[in-house]
Each structure stands twice: as structure tokens, then as C-alpha cells.
Design a protein around this motif. Sequence first.
Motif, PDB file in Angstrom:
ATOM      1  N   PRO A 237       0.822  -1.215   0.000  1.00 42.66           N
ATOM      2  CA  PRO A 237       0.000   0.000   0.000  1.00 42.66           C
ATOM      3  C   PRO A 237       0.855   1.264   0.000  1.00 42.66           C
ATOM      4  CG  PRO A 237      -0.809  -1.587   1.608  1.00 42.66           C
ATOM      5  CD  PRO A 237       0.505  -2.106   1.131  1.00 42.66           C
ATOM      6  N   GLN A 238       0.318   2.291  -0.643  1.00 43.80           N
ATOM      7  CA  GLN A 238       0.973   3.591  -0.707  1.00 43.80           C
ATOM      8  C   GLN A 238       0.061   4.663  -0.112  1.00 43.80           C
ATOM      9  OE1 GLN A 238       2.735   4.653  -4.514  1.00 43.80           O
ATOM     10  NE2 GLN A 238       2.600   2.519  -5.195  1.00 43.80           N
ATOM     11  N   GLU A 239       0.658   5.595   0.586  1.00 48.18           N
ATOM     12  CA  GLU A 239      -0.087   6.728   1.111  1.00 48.18           C
ATOM     13  C   GLU A 239      -0.454   7.674  -0.033  1.00 48.18           C
ATOM     14  OE1 GLU A 239       0.520   9.163   5.183  1.00 48.18           O
ATOM     15  OE2 GLU A 239       1.984   9.626   3.617  1.00 48.18           O
ATOM     16  N   ILE A 240      -1.683   8.191  -0.007  1.00 50.56           N
ATOM     17  CA  ILE A 240      -2.145   9.136  -1.025  1.00 50.56           C
ATOM     18  C   ILE A 240      -1.982  10.549  -0.476  1.00 50.56           C
ATOM     19  CG2 ILE A 240      -4.037   9.856  -2.500  1.00 50.56           C
ATOM     20  CD1 ILE A 240      -5.337   7.140  -2.040  1.00 50.56           C
ATOM     21  N   LEU A 241      -1.120  11.333  -1.065  1.00 45.71           N
ATOM     22  CA  LEU A 241      -0.885  12.694  -0.590  1.00 45.71           C
ATOM     23  C   LEU A 241      -1.977  13.637  -1.066  1.00 45.71           C
ATOM     24  CD1 LEU A 241       2.951  13.379  -0.933  1.00 45.71           C
ATOM     25  CD2 LEU A 241       1.595  13.296   1.175  1.00 45.71           C
ATOM     26  N   ILE A 242      -2.508  14.417  -0.137  1.00 47.18           N
ATOM     27  CA  ILE A 242      -3.462  15.484  -0.445  1.00 47.18           C
ATOM     28  C   ILE A 242      -2.753  16.803  -0.161  1.00 47.18           C
ATOM     29  CG2 ILE A 242      -5.742  16.449   0.005  1.00 47.18           C
ATOM     30  CD1 ILE A 242      -6.482  13.672   1.189  1.00 47.18           C
ATOM     31  N   LEU A 243      -2.629  17.626  -1.191  1.00 42.72           N
ATOM     32  CA  LEU A 243      -1.846  18.863  -1.119  1.00 42.72           C
ATOM     33  C   LEU A 243      -2.750  20.094  -1.077  1.00 42.72           C
ATOM     34  CD1 LEU A 243       0.754  17.995  -3.904  1.00 42.72           C
ATOM     35  CD2 LEU A 243       0.883  17.433  -1.454  1.00 42.72           C
ATOM     36  N   ASP A 244      -2.218  21.172  -0.522  1.00 43.28           N
ATOM     37  CA  ASP A 244      -2.925  22.452  -0.587  1.00 43.28           C
ATOM     38  C   ASP A 244      -2.573  23.163  -1.885  1.00 43.28           C
ATOM     39  OD1 ASP A 244      -0.413  23.642  -0.233  1.00 43.28           O
ATOM     40  OD2 ASP A 244      -0.748  24.084   1.887  1.00 43.28           O
ATOM     41  N   GLU A 245      -3.061  24.394  -2.050  1.00 34.68           N
ATOM     42  CA  GLU A 245      -2.870  25.118  -3.301  1.00 34.68           C
ATOM     43  C   GLU A 245      -1.414  25.472  -3.578  1.00 34.68           C
ATOM     44  OE1 GLU A 245      -3.772  27.793   0.101  1.00 34.68           O
ATOM     45  OE2 GLU A 245      -4.761  26.040  -0.776  1.00 34.68           O
ATOM     46  N   SER A 246      -0.575  25.458  -2.553  1.00 31.85           N
ATOM     47  CA  SER A 246       0.846  25.754  -2.733  1.00 31.85           C
ATOM     48  C   SER A 246       1.689  24.504  -2.946  1.00 31.85           C
ATOM     49  CB  SER A 246       1.369  26.548  -1.526  1.00 31.85           C
ATOM     50  OG  SER A 246       1.305  25.765  -0.348  1.00 31.85           O
ATOM     51  N   GLY A 247       1.035  23.335  -2.963  1.00 35.00           N
ATOM     52  CA  GLY A 247       1.750  22.087  -3.199  1.00 35.00           C
ATOM     53  C   GLY A 247       2.299  21.429  -1.950  1.00 35.00           C
ATOM     54  N   GLU A 248       1.907  21.940  -0.785  1.00 33.94           N
ATOM     55  CA  GLU A 248       2.334  21.349   0.481  1.00 33.94           C
ATOM     56  C   GLU A 248       1.270  20.394   1.009  1.00 33.94           C
ATOM     57  OE1 GLU A 248       5.292  21.782   2.063  1.00 33.94           O
ATOM     58  OE2 GLU A 248       5.869  22.835   0.226  1.00 33.94           O
ATOM     59  N   PRO A 249       1.686  19.300   1.670  1.00 34.46           N
ATOM     60  CA  PRO A 249       0.690  18.397   2.242  1.00 34.46           C
ATOM     61  C   PRO A 249      -0.231  19.113   3.226  1.00 34.46           C
ATOM     62  CG  PRO A 249       2.859  17.369   2.250  1.00 34.46           C
ATOM     63  CD  PRO A 249       3.069  18.808   1.875  1.00 34.46           C
ATOM     64  N   ILE A 250      -1.515  18.786   3.178  1.00 37.55           N
ATOM     65  CA  ILE A 250      -2.475  19.339   4.135  1.00 37.55           C
ATOM     66  C   ILE A 250      -2.017  18.985   5.552  1.00 37.55           C
ATOM     67  CG2 ILE A 250      -4.848  19.199   4.958  1.00 37.55           C
ATOM     68  CD1 ILE A 250      -4.807  20.611   2.337  1.00 37.55           C
ATOM     69  N   LYS A 251      -2.089  19.946   6.433  1.00 31.71           N
ATOM     70  CA  LYS A 251      -1.623  19.760   7.812  1.00 31.71           C
ATOM     71  C   LYS A 251      -2.705  19.137   8.699  1.00 31.71           C
ATOM     72  CE  LYS A 251       2.428  21.759   7.161  1.00 31.71           C
ATOM     73  NZ  LYS A 251       2.334  22.017   5.698  1.00 31.71           N
ATOM     74  N   ALA A 252      -2.255  18.494   9.755  1.00 28.96           N
ATOM     75  CA  ALA A 252      -3.169  17.810  10.674  1.00 28.96           C
ATOM     76  C   ALA A 252      -4.118  18.773  11.362  1.00 28.96           C
ATOM     77  CB  ALA A 252      -2.370  17.030  11.715  1.00 28.96           C
ATOM     78  N   GLY A 253      -3.688  20.025  11.544  1.00 29.66           N
ATOM     79  CA  GLY A 253      -4.539  21.013  12.202  1.00 29.66           C
ATOM     80  C   GLY A 253      -5.506  21.714  11.268  1.00 29.66           C
ATOM     81  N   ASP A 254      -5.439  21.408   9.997  1.00 40.15           N
ATOM     82  CA  ASP A 254      -6.318  22.024   9.004  1.00 40.15           C
ATOM     83  C   ASP A 254      -7.607  21.203   8.928  1.00 40.15           C
ATOM     84  OD1 ASP A 254      -7.468  23.352   6.901  1.00 40.15           O
ATOM     85  OD2 ASP A 254      -5.770  23.125   5.531  1.00 40.15           O
ATOM     86  N   ASN A 255      -8.410  21.271   9.986  1.00 38.99           N
ATOM     87  CA  ASN A 255      -9.529  20.345  10.155  1.00 38.99           C
ATOM     88  C   ASN A 255     -10.607  20.456   9.084  1.00 38.99           C
ATOM     89  OD1 ASN A 255      -8.085  20.262  12.635  1.00 38.99           O
ATOM     90  ND2 ASN A 255      -9.874  19.376  13.624  1.00 38.99           N
ATOM     91  N   SER A 256     -10.705  21.579   8.417  1.00 41.69           N
ATOM     92  CA  SER A 256     -11.725  21.744   7.391  1.00 41.69           C
ATOM     93  C   SER A 256     -11.314  21.155   6.041  1.00 41.69           C
ATOM     94  CB  SER A 256     -12.067  23.229   7.210  1.00 41.69           C
ATOM     95  OG  SER A 256     -12.717  23.724   8.353  1.00 41.69           O
ATOM     96  N   ARG A 257     -10.041  20.746   5.927  1.00 40.03           N
ATOM     97  CA  ARG A 257      -9.564  20.212   4.645  1.00 40.03           C
ATOM     98  C   ARG A 257      -8.863  18.875   4.767  1.00 40.03           C
ATOM     99  NH1 ARG A 257      -6.393  24.731   1.291  1.00 40.03           N
ATOM    100  NH2 ARG A 257      -5.022  24.702   3.126  1.00 40.03           N
ATOM    101  N   ARG A 258      -8.410  18.519   5.956  1.00 39.19           N
ATOM    102  CA  ARG A 258      -7.624  17.294   6.071  1.00 39.19           C
ATOM    103  C   ARG A 258      -8.509  16.054   6.024  1.00 39.19           C
ATOM    104  NH1 ARG A 258     -10.501  16.435  10.004  1.00 39.19           N
ATOM    105  NH2 ARG A 258      -9.933  16.334  12.202  1.00 39.19           N
ATOM    106  N   PHE A 259      -7.901  14.949   5.615  1.00 39.29           N
ATOM    107  CA  PHE A 259      -8.585  13.664   5.546  1.00 39.29           C
ATOM    108  C   PHE A 259      -8.898  13.145   6.936  1.00 39.29           C
ATOM    109  CE2 PHE A 259      -7.998   9.024   5.869  1.00 39.29           C
ATOM    110  CZ  PHE A 259      -9.060   8.595   5.100  1.00 39.29           C
ATOM    111  N   PHE A 260     -10.131  12.632   7.090  1.00 43.12           N
ATOM    112  CA  PHE A 260     -10.551  11.978   8.324  1.00 43.12           C
ATOM    113  C   PHE A 260     -10.942  10.523   8.051  1.00 43.12           C
ATOM    114  CE2 PHE A 260     -13.292  10.803  11.805  1.00 43.12           C
ATOM    115  CZ  PHE A 260     -12.851  11.524  12.903  1.00 43.12           C
TER     116      PHE A 260
END
Length: 360
Positions: A237-260
Motif C-alpha cells: 500500500p501507498q499513502e495518497i498525498l493530499i496537497l494544498d494550493e501551494s503544493g504542500e501536504p495538508i496539515k493535521a490542524g487544518d480540520n476543514s480540509r484534512r482527511f478523516f
Amino acid sequence: MRKPISYLGLFMLAGFACSQPQDKNQTMEADSTASKFTHAPLVEHMYTADPSAHVFEGKIFIYPSHDIETDVAQDDMGSHFDMKDYHVFSMEKPGAPVIDHGVALKLEDVPWAGRQLWAPDAAEKAGKYYLYFPAKDKQDIFKIGVAVSDRPEGPFKAEPEPITGTFSMDPSAFQDGEEYYLLWGGIWGGQLQWYEDQKLVEGRKGPTDGIPAPDQKALMPYIAKLGSSMTELAEKPQEILILDESGEPIKAGDNSRRFFEAAWMHKYNGKYYLSYSTGDTHFIAYAIGDTPYGPFTYQGNVLDPVEGWTNHHSIVEFEGKWYLFYHDTQLSGDTPLRNIKMAELTYLPDGKIETVKPMK
């Protein structure tokens, strides 16, 4: 015996106030940005949630979880979601009667499982149908199993062991041409935070044990290609990266956008869409990528919050139109007792999805 259990009206521009139960034939005028959807539960004789929809044999088949009333106390690990079996539902087309095909798989028929048959999904290959499902094993650790049938409605026979290499919960199957993939993962009750390098870390027991710091990369869903048997993984298995508009991985504290939880993949106009629940902020968000493995760039929300704490969905094309399946708590008003619904999706010219606003 197959019984029609509910009828849907025609899709129209509509909205509803989730705070009060409404007659299933009632519609309300919505603004020009609202998506088309019906606001009647698809199933009313039992509680259903987490609907995974697919088109098999020219019909829409829905594979939800089956909520039941339970004495198990509510907690942040989701112990009160005490599901014990799966029913499969079908409809000839949107607006047609919804058929309950009865019990497709029971907890006691899964040799390795201990409790909690959570959100499933299904796939078809060469005339065989595969039901992917999570359950806690006898040590109370979530694993992902698979059951097989000759019919899309089942009944399904479970393989004797969970799929090697899987962990956590919320499996979803994605077909891309001749290739099939399995996605999964979920934090808090889904136990994804208990793993490092895909290995269970001893001593992690609570819903936030192992959750990264707010300024660190969020936990992400996983994907792996399925083997030819459809009952095993063909790769690590591979982790699927979810990035923000600047190309950085979504942060754990970004609760409105991060994967749950609740990862789902579909393809539209050559692009791959990864949609998922943000959990405690109650959105179904989505991101777009160029391959099933990603990375995916966050785009916005498919679905705004519904009545009830949880949010879980699927997206499917039927006869040239796209539909969102989701759940809320209109029938019961109680988070562990949910009901499935569907909405027509609208794509904008730039490929983005018009957000469905169910609380309007």
C-alpha cells in the motif's frame, strides 16, 4: 423476497431544512447555485448509512452499512456504531422503487471478525462480485475483509482471513480500465493513527493517540492495486498525498480540509477525483490528481454538513449524469441511526464540482 420500500420523486432544484422531518414529496425552491437532489430518504424501513453506489447489470446497486439500536455507550471511538450485517439495495434508475435484497452478509459468517461491520464497498470482475468490508478482529483491531458472490445483491461468502497488508477501515474499490484498486483509512475510531510505517504501534489505544501535531502533515488514506483474484493486494500500500494550493501536504490542524475517513475515487474527463470526509468539521471535500496514486490537490467541498455528526458518501455516473450518495439523520434525529439519500451532481466548466448544500 424482494420488496419495494420507498419511492423517489423526480429530481428538481431543491433544498431542505434538516432540523425538522419533512414529507418526502415536499420540495422547496433553492437558489441558482444549489445542486439538484431529492430530500427523501431512499430507505425508510431500517436505518442505513455510508452508501457505496455502483452501476451493475444496468442498475444502481447500493452497499450501505446497517445502523441498529444498541445499548453500547457512545464514545469517540465509535463503539456505538454496532453494526452486525449488510443489506444490498438496488434501483432501476433514479426515481424508481428501491429494492431491499435482504441480508447479504452477517457478522457471524465472517470467521475472523469480532464486531462492528462498518462502511463497505463492492466491485465486479468477470461476472463475480466482491464485497469489501471492515470489521474489528478478535483483538478489537480493524482489518479489511472481502466476500464473494455470483450476484451483485449477494449473498456473499467471506474469505476466512482479512486481506493481508490492510489495516484501519472504510475500504472503497476503484476500477480504472482493466485495473482495480482498493483505498482505505480513517482516523479516531478507524485506528489509522495507531500505525507507523503500516505497522501497529503498541500502547496506542485512544482516538488521538498517534495523531500528528497541528503543524505536521496530516494522516492520509492508502491505496493499493488489487491482484487478479480481487481478494488480495498486488503491491505494498501507498499513502495518497493530499496537497494544498501551494503544493504542500495538508496539515493535521487544518480540520476543514484534512482527511478523516471515507475516501472515494472516481474519474471525470481524464482526471482522478479523490473525495473524503473531514470528520469533525463535517464536509465531504475533494481533490484532483493525474493518477490514482496522486498526489491530489484540494479543490473544495462536494457536500456541506448534513444533519448528524457523520458524513460518508459515494459518487457514481448513471446514463450520462452523476450522482452523490450520502446519509443524514432525518428519520431519527440521532447520529447512530442514519438514512441514505442521493443528489444529482453538477460539474462546472473548469472541472470543479458544484457544492451540494443539504441544510438550505
